[in-house]
Write a protein that holds these residues in place. Structure first.
Motif, PDB file in Angstrom:
ATOM      1  N   UNK A  90       0.820  -1.214   0.000  1.00 40.63           N
ATOM      2  CA  UNK A  90       0.000   0.000   0.000  1.00 40.63           C
ATOM      3  C   UNK A  90       0.854   1.264   0.000  1.00 40.63           C
ATOM      4  N   UNK A  91       2.130   1.148   0.381  1.00 42.75           N
ATOM      5  CA  UNK A  91       3.004   2.318   0.458  1.00 42.75           C
ATOM      6  C   UNK A  91       4.028   2.378  -0.684  1.00 42.75           C
ATOM      7  N   UNK A  92       4.005   1.429  -1.590  1.00 40.17           N
ATOM      8  CA  UNK A  92       5.081   1.343  -2.580  1.00 40.17           C
ATOM      9  C   UNK A  92       5.046   2.468  -3.612  1.00 40.17           C
ATOM     10  N   UNK A  93       3.926   3.118  -3.768  1.00 42.80           N
ATOM     11  CA  UNK A  93       3.853   4.230  -4.714  1.00 42.80           C
ATOM     12  C   UNK A  93       4.060   5.596  -4.061  1.00 42.80           C
ATOM     13  N   UNK A 124      11.442  10.081  -6.190  1.00 38.80           N
ATOM     14  CA  UNK A 124      11.792   8.671  -6.076  1.00 38.80           C
ATOM     15  C   UNK A 124      10.663   7.908  -5.398  1.00 38.80           C
ATOM     16  N   UNK A 125      10.423   6.674  -5.864  1.00 41.84           N
ATOM     17  CA  UNK A 125       9.521   5.808  -5.118  1.00 41.84           C
ATOM     18  C   UNK A 125      10.149   5.500  -3.772  1.00 41.84           C
ATOM     19  N   UNK A 126       9.323   5.142  -2.801  1.00 39.41           N
ATOM     20  CA  UNK A 126       9.793   4.991  -1.431  1.00 39.41           C
ATOM     21  C   UNK A 126      10.947   4.005  -1.327  1.00 39.41           C
ATOM     22  N   UNK A 127      10.867   2.879  -2.026  1.00 36.05           N
ATOM     23  CA  UNK A 127      11.936   1.884  -1.932  1.00 36.05           C
ATOM     24  C   UNK A 127      13.260   2.452  -2.437  1.00 36.05           C
ATOM     25  N   UNK A 128      13.228   3.168  -3.560  1.00 36.67           N
ATOM     26  CA  UNK A 128      14.455   3.754  -4.100  1.00 36.67           C
ATOM     27  C   UNK A 128      15.009   4.819  -3.165  1.00 36.67           C
ATOM     28  N   UNK A 129      14.132   5.621  -2.590  1.00 35.80           N
ATOM     29  CA  UNK A 129      14.558   6.642  -1.640  1.00 35.80           C
ATOM     30  C   UNK A 129      15.292   6.002  -0.459  1.00 35.80           C
ATOM     31  N   UNK A 130      14.733   4.921   0.073  1.00 38.40           N
ATOM     32  CA  UNK A 130      15.356   4.248   1.215  1.00 38.40           C
ATOM     33  C   UNK A 130      16.693   3.634   0.818  1.00 38.40           C
ATOM     34  N   UNK A 131      16.769   3.014  -0.351  1.00 33.00           N
ATOM     35  CA  UNK A 131      18.017   2.405  -0.822  1.00 33.00           C
ATOM     36  C   UNK A 131      19.134   3.436  -0.866  1.00 33.00           C
ATOM     37  N   UNK A 132      18.853   4.603  -1.399  1.00 33.28           N
ATOM     38  CA  UNK A 132      19.899   5.628  -1.509  1.00 33.28           C
ATOM     39  C   UNK A 132      20.228   6.240  -0.153  1.00 33.28           C
ATOM     40  N   UNK A 133      19.255   6.326   0.741  1.00 34.47           N
ATOM     41  CA  UNK A 133      19.566   6.800   2.092  1.00 34.47           C
ATOM     42  C   UNK A 133      20.502   5.825   2.804  1.00 34.47           C
ATOM     43  N   UNK A 134      20.352   4.541   2.536  1.00 33.66           N
ATOM     44  CA  UNK A 134      21.276   3.551   3.105  1.00 33.66           C
ATOM     45  C   UNK A 134      22.686   3.730   2.555  1.00 33.66           C
ATOM     46  N   UNK A 135      22.788   4.017   1.260  1.00 35.24           N
ATOM     47  CA  UNK A 135      24.097   4.287   0.678  1.00 35.24           C
ATOM     48  C   UNK A 135      24.741   5.487   1.360  1.00 35.24           C
ATOM     49  N   UNK A 136      23.975   6.550   1.546  1.00 32.05           N
ATOM     50  CA  UNK A 136      24.524   7.737   2.211  1.00 32.05           C
ATOM     51  C   UNK A 136      24.938   7.421   3.648  1.00 32.05           C
ATOM     52  N   UNK A 137      24.195   6.510   4.301  1.00 31.81           N
ATOM     53  CA  UNK A 137      24.535   6.149   5.682  1.00 31.81           C
ATOM     54  C   UNK A 137      25.864   5.405   5.749  1.00 31.81           C
ATOM     55  N   UNK A 138      26.098   4.455   4.842  1.00 28.49           N
ATOM     56  CA  UNK A 138      27.367   3.734   4.919  1.00 28.49           C
ATOM     57  C   UNK A 138      28.533   4.644   4.557  1.00 28.49           C
TER      58      UNK A 138
END
Length: 232
Positions: free
Chosen positions: A99-102, A108-122
């Motif tokens: 229900x939240x994927x869009x 950015x879609x939510x999943x892509x946004x989270x993926x890149x935030x993880x990259x910035x975190x590492x």
């Protein structure tokens, strides 16, 4: 205690639940994991135990359990880590409720946004190391999912890789694709065989605890050694 809010962007908040003692958000992440990854539900007790430790509990590693909320509602999670010795992050699990994927953040879609935030975190995790972080590695279950990830900038690595699946009765190995999200400024053509092997060993040896002499580990290593390295 309460979980640390890592960031807020519009309706989306991301919380670090490790060492938080906040049972509500810990339970929310584990419930999402069990719902979205029923095949791996037997890992939940171990995840719950790990949630009591701090991010830097293990020397040379930074482990993160992120809970993603949309308008205060648990919407997804991301489990990942950074390994200083391997110069890479490992993406262990990403789950977003359908229900939240869009939901979109900064185009950015939510999943892509989270993926890149993880990259910035590492990349932030790596600031204390003298070695440059190369990027984030993840196990990909299917060609369909890999195609989806490629649209986000994740690249396929030329490694014949197998993921160990731990069951109460033993271990089985399943063929997987290794994907790689490079850190900004990293030229994929500079990834040599040693680096690629390190990416695989980060999962198989450092994370899963297999011996370097394990036949599957040696098979994965040999799939890289001696070949012309290319990144698709």
């Amino acid at each position: 205690m309460s979980a640390e809010r890592i960031l807020q962007a519009g309706p989306v908040c991301i919380y670090e639940i490790l060492d938080s003692g906040e049972d509500r958000r810990i339970d929310a992440l584990l419930d999402l994991y069990a719902t979205l990854f029923p095949k791996y539900i037997h890992y939940v007790p171990r995840l719950r135990s790990r949630a009591q430790y701090p991010v830097n509990h293990r020397p040379g590693q930074f482990v993160h359990y992120w809970l993603v909320e949309v308008d205060g509602v648990p919407a997804g999670f991301r489990i990942f880590r950074y390994l200083e010795s391997r110069r890479c992050g490992l993406a262990h699990a990403l789950g977003i409720l359908p229900v939240f994927r869009n939901v979109r953040i900064h185009e950015q879609r939510l999943s892509e946004f989270v993926i890149y935030q993880c990259l910035f975190q590492i990349l932030r995790d790596a600031t204390s190391s003298r070695l440059e972080c190369l990027g984030m590695v993840n196990e990909v279950e299917s060609e369909r999912l890999m195609t989806h990830y490629e649209q986000m900038g994740i690249r396929r690595l030329p490694i014949a890789y197998f993921e160990p699946i731990f069951h109460p009765t033993g271990i089985e190995f399943e063929s997987r694709i290794l994907g790689f999200l490079p850190a900004p400024g990293i030229d994929l053509n500079t990834l040599d065989a040693e680096m690629l092997i390190n990416f695989a060993l980060a999962f198989l040896v450092d994370h899963y605890g297999l011996s370097i002499d394990h036949p599957i580990v040696q098979q994965v290593i040999h799939s890289v050694q001696g070949q012309h390295i290319w990144i698709k």
